[in-house]
Scaffold this active site. Structure first.
Site: not given
Ligand code: 13P
Length: 258
Positions: A13-15, A100, A102, A172, A178, A218, A239-240
């Site tokens: 998930n590149w956000k 999500h 966020e 999640e 994050g 994470s 994510g990251g």
């Molecule tokens: P991180 O891997 O950066 O913690 O993000 C997880 C995420 O929100 C994937 O959708």
């Protein structure tokens, strides 16, 4: 049930990251690394709307599938700034992230709008990655299972045992996203198993045994193998670490070798 009969899905998930040239560069780097992930393993990159067309053309003919990060629930109309499921399908998008944390946290997403988006997405032929997860406060209050059950049940209202085949669930925990604070494999397993039990209650055991449940929060090259080894964790939503080709590939290879 033996988890190897379920699809293992590793999704990035590149956000809100990467311009089009950057997206192309990252996908070009990822493609050869993950080319051996086949059969029961799927590799997905969920990218910003502006990168979708580039991502689809860059990954054409490869085993990397492309997803969007959100979708609106109406087919078309006066919804300035929104994107419909039909628009995504027309581009060649296969997956979409829905609900999500966020979006719940910053953009007023509710369980009801998550449900509407999910129905619209699968109704148009997309596959949905439905995100659920508790906040730290909710975990400390001892209401993790109640929150997860509510989010899952409301999101899946109006779905049927057949169309649920196009739904993946991502657990999640909000406190792990994050933050570098990953859930322990035991914590993640416990909630993923609970989600499967909830699905069995909503549908039946066969549906529950077949659904892919990912962990996200994470997840990285170091902790992925331990998480993916758990019996109810069928993949990851990353994510990251999905923004670095080598790290993302390490996670894919953990699924290949798992
Ligand atoms: P991180 O891997 O950066 O913690 O993000 C997880 C995420 O929100 C994937 O959708």
């Amino acid at each position: 049930m033996n988890k190897s009969t379920r699809k293992a899905i590793i999704a990035g998930n590149w956000k809100m990251n990467k311009t089009r040239p950057e997206a192309k560069e990252l996908l070009e780097a990822i493609k050869p690394l993950v080319a051996n992930a086949e059969g029961n393993i799927e590799v997905i990159a969920c990218v910003p709307f502006t990168n979708l067309e580039t991502a689809i053309s860059t990954t054409a003919g490869s085993n990397v599938k492309i997803g969007a990060e959100n979708v609106h629930f109406e087919k078309s109309g006066a919804y300035t700034g929104e994107i419909s499921a039909d628009m995504l399908v027309e581009l060649g998008v296969e997956y979409v992230v829905i609900g999500h944390s966020e979006r719940r946290q910053y953009f007023g997403e509710t369980d009801e709008t998550v449900n509407k988006r999910l129905l619209s997405a699968i109704g148009s032929g997309l596959k949905a990655i439905l995100c659920v997860g508790e906040t730290l406060e909710q975990r400390e209050q001892g209401i993790t299972e109640e929150v997860i059950a509510m989010q899952t049940k409301i999101a899946l209202q109006g779905t049927c045992p057949k169309c649920i085949k196009n739904v993946v669930i991502a657990y999640e925990p909000v406190w792990a996203i994050g933050t570098g604070k990953v859930a322990t494999p035991e914590q993640a397993q416990e909630v993923c198993a609970f989600i499967r039990k909830t699905i069995a209650g909503l549908f039946n055991q066969e549906v529950a045994d077949g659904i892919t449940i990912q962990y996200g929060g994470s997840m990285n090259a170091k902790n992925c193998a331990e998480l993916l080894a758990k019996s109810d964790i069928d993949g990851g939503l990353i994510g990251g670490a999905s923004l670095k080709a080598e790290d993302f590939n390490t996670i894919v290879q953990a699924a290949v070798n798992g």
